[in-house]
Design a protein around this motif. Sequence first.
Motif, mmCIF file in Angstrom:
data_model
loop_
_atom_site.group_PDB
_atom_site.id
_atom_site.type_symbol
_atom_site.label_atom_id
_atom_site.label_comp_id
_atom_site.label_asym_id
_atom_site.label_seq_id
_atom_site.Cartn_x
_atom_site.Cartn_y
_atom_site.Cartn_z
ATOM 1 N N PHE A 252 0.839 -1.246 -0.101
ATOM 2 C CA PHE A 252 -0.033 0.000 -0.156
ATOM 3 C C PHE A 252 0.736 1.381 0.053
ATOM 4 O O PHE A 252 0.464 2.410 -0.078
ATOM 5 N N GLY A 253 2.072 1.014 0.107
ATOM 6 C CA GLY A 253 3.323 2.320 0.227
ATOM 7 C C GLY A 253 3.565 2.806 1.646
ATOM 8 O O GLY A 253 4.010 3.755 1.805
ATOM 9 N N MET B 168 -7.503 10.380 -0.303
ATOM 10 C CA MET B 168 -6.280 9.708 0.435
ATOM 11 C C MET B 168 -5.611 8.828 -0.388
ATOM 12 O O MET B 168 -6.095 8.312 -1.078
ATOM 13 N N THR B 169 -4.341 8.745 -0.134
ATOM 14 C CA THR B 169 -3.491 7.577 -1.123
ATOM 15 C C THR B 169 -4.049 6.446 -0.295
ATOM 16 O O THR B 169 -4.345 6.327 0.659
ATOM 17 N N HIS B 170 -3.293 5.403 -1.167
ATOM 18 C CA HIS B 170 -3.465 4.120 -0.668
ATOM 19 C C HIS B 170 -2.999 3.650 0.882
ATOM 20 O O HIS B 170 -3.348 3.074 1.604
ATOM 21 N N GLU C 5 -2.349 6.028 3.063
ATOM 22 C CA GLU C 5 -3.081 6.715 4.020
ATOM 23 C C GLU C 5 -4.249 6.094 4.291
ATOM 24 O O GLU C 5 -4.527 6.020 5.600
ATOM 25 N N LYS C 6 -5.012 5.614 3.464
ATOM 26 C CA LYS C 6 -6.433 4.871 3.848
ATOM 27 C C LYS C 6 -5.959 3.601 4.521
ATOM 28 O O LYS C 6 -6.678 3.294 5.539
ATOM 29 N N SER C 7 -4.929 2.814 4.421
ATOM 30 C CA SER C 7 -4.579 1.649 5.043
ATOM 31 C C SER C 7 -4.329 2.091 6.519
ATOM 32 O O SER C 7 -4.625 1.256 7.246
ATOM 33 N N GLN C 8 -3.468 3.196 6.649
ATOM 34 C CA GLN C 8 -3.050 3.514 7.981
ATOM 35 C C GLN C 8 -4.409 3.817 8.709
ATOM 36 O O GLN C 8 -4.440 3.685 9.980
ATOM 37 N N LEU C 9 -5.218 4.581 8.126
ATOM 38 C CA LEU C 9 -6.508 5.025 8.665
ATOM 39 C C LEU C 9 -7.335 3.786 9.102
ATOM 40 O O LEU C 9 -8.051 3.766 10.199
ATOM 41 N N ARG C 10 -7.340 2.687 8.302
ATOM 42 C CA ARG C 10 -8.108 1.490 8.390
ATOM 43 C C ARG C 10 -7.260 0.826 9.810
ATOM 44 O O ARG C 10 -8.191 0.162 10.394
ATOM 45 N N TYR C 11 -6.165 0.737 9.750
ATOM 46 C CA TYR C 11 -5.334 0.218 10.836
ATOM 47 C C TYR C 11 -5.758 0.902 12.357
ATOM 48 O O TYR C 11 -6.067 0.119 13.197
ATOM 49 N N VAL C 12 -5.840 2.185 12.113
ATOM 50 C CA VAL C 12 -6.196 3.008 13.521
ATOM 51 C C VAL C 12 -7.401 2.671 13.835
ATOM 52 O O VAL C 12 -7.749 2.310 15.039
ATOM 53 N N ALA C 13 -8.403 2.572 12.765
ATOM 54 C CA ALA C 13 -9.882 2.154 13.115
ATOM 55 C C ALA C 13 -9.882 0.840 13.601
ATOM 56 O O ALA C 13 -10.826 0.649 14.772
ATOM 57 N N ILE C 14 -9.234 -0.154 13.071
ATOM 58 C CA ILE C 14 -9.297 -1.401 13.788
ATOM 59 C C ILE C 14 -8.719 -1.657 15.053
ATOM 60 O O ILE C 14 -9.443 -2.269 15.894
ATOM 61 N N MET C 15 -7.710 -1.068 15.190
ATOM 62 C CA MET C 15 -7.080 -1.099 16.641
ATOM 63 C C MET C 15 -7.942 -0.376 17.746
ATOM 64 O O MET C 15 -8.155 -0.811 18.879
ATOM 65 N N GLU C 16 -8.351 0.893 17.384
ATOM 66 C CA GLU C 16 -9.297 1.534 18.416
ATOM 67 C C GLU C 16 -10.761 0.623 18.691
ATOM 68 O O GLU C 16 -10.952 1.100 19.758
ATOM 69 N N GLN C 17 -11.097 0.089 17.787
ATOM 70 C CA GLN C 17 -12.534 -0.814 17.889
ATOM 71 C C GLN C 17 -12.172 -1.986 18.511
ATOM 72 O O GLN C 17 -13.182 -2.731 18.940
ATOM 73 N N SER C 18 -10.808 -2.521 18.867
ATOM 74 C CA SER C 18 -10.368 -3.491 19.297
ATOM 75 C C SER C 18 -10.173 -3.632 20.934
ATOM 76 O O SER C 18 -9.583 -4.601 21.597
ATOM 77 N N GLY C 19 -10.526 -2.565 21.607
ATOM 78 C CA GLY C 19 -10.203 -2.470 22.956
ATOM 79 C C GLY C 19 -10.650 -3.498 23.715
ATOM 80 O O GLY C 19 -9.716 -4.028 24.838
ATOM 81 N N ASN C 20 -11.578 -4.256 23.638
ATOM 82 C CA ASN C 20 -12.094 -5.030 24.477
ATOM 83 C C ASN C 20 -11.416 -6.484 24.155
ATOM 84 O O ASN C 20 -11.290 -7.453 25.174
#
Length: 206
Positions: free
Chosen positions: A41-42, A116-118, A120-135
């Motif tokens: 993804f770069g 966003m570039t690929h 940037e989007k992949s890093q944003l998805r990464y952040v979203a996944i990690m933030e929704q995985s608290g439990n």
Amino acid sequence: SMGEFYDEAFEYAQLVESKMGIDSSEWMRNQGVFMTLATGFGVAGDRAYKMSQQLTQLGYDLSSFYNISVEDAMKKIKSGFAGELEPLRRLGYALDIATLQQVAYEHGINKSVNAMTHAEKSQLRYVAIMEQSGNAMGDLARTVQTPANALRILKQQVTQLQRALGNLLIPTLQKLLPIVQTVVEVATELVQRFADLAGFVLPEID
């Protein structure tokens, strides 16, 4: 696929195996796929390495938390990281454009997700996944003694045992295989000659 981070990744996989009983080979295979995705993804190397390590760790935690196979958990995370919504949505994750845009705003990013570039989007998805995985984060470590996780670890340890036995037998196999191959070749030739003498002809298939 780990490139310059191979030594560090290998050492960490060995540490995980010694502390948690997780098969280091399986761990490295999964982390390698995440690393390949991220760099594809770069995403820069050091950042891609850290993301690959944490997504791999999350895969084992999701497996424990939702009581699904490690393979299934890894597939869901890989799909979500690559931009597919449905696999992780089944576990309650939201990775649609509106959610990603909100995550961007919360982190002080005003750029439109669509622009966003690929990378940037992949890093944003990464952040979203990690933030929704608290439990789920750390669930394997917290519940490692439960029957379900004990069986998962046992399965991993059996895999390690099989590999160790395989490594033990490799020198013997290397010596025996040429002999076995020769025997098979001779036997094949003898059978073919017998078939020729008996007048055997392959039937035509319509």
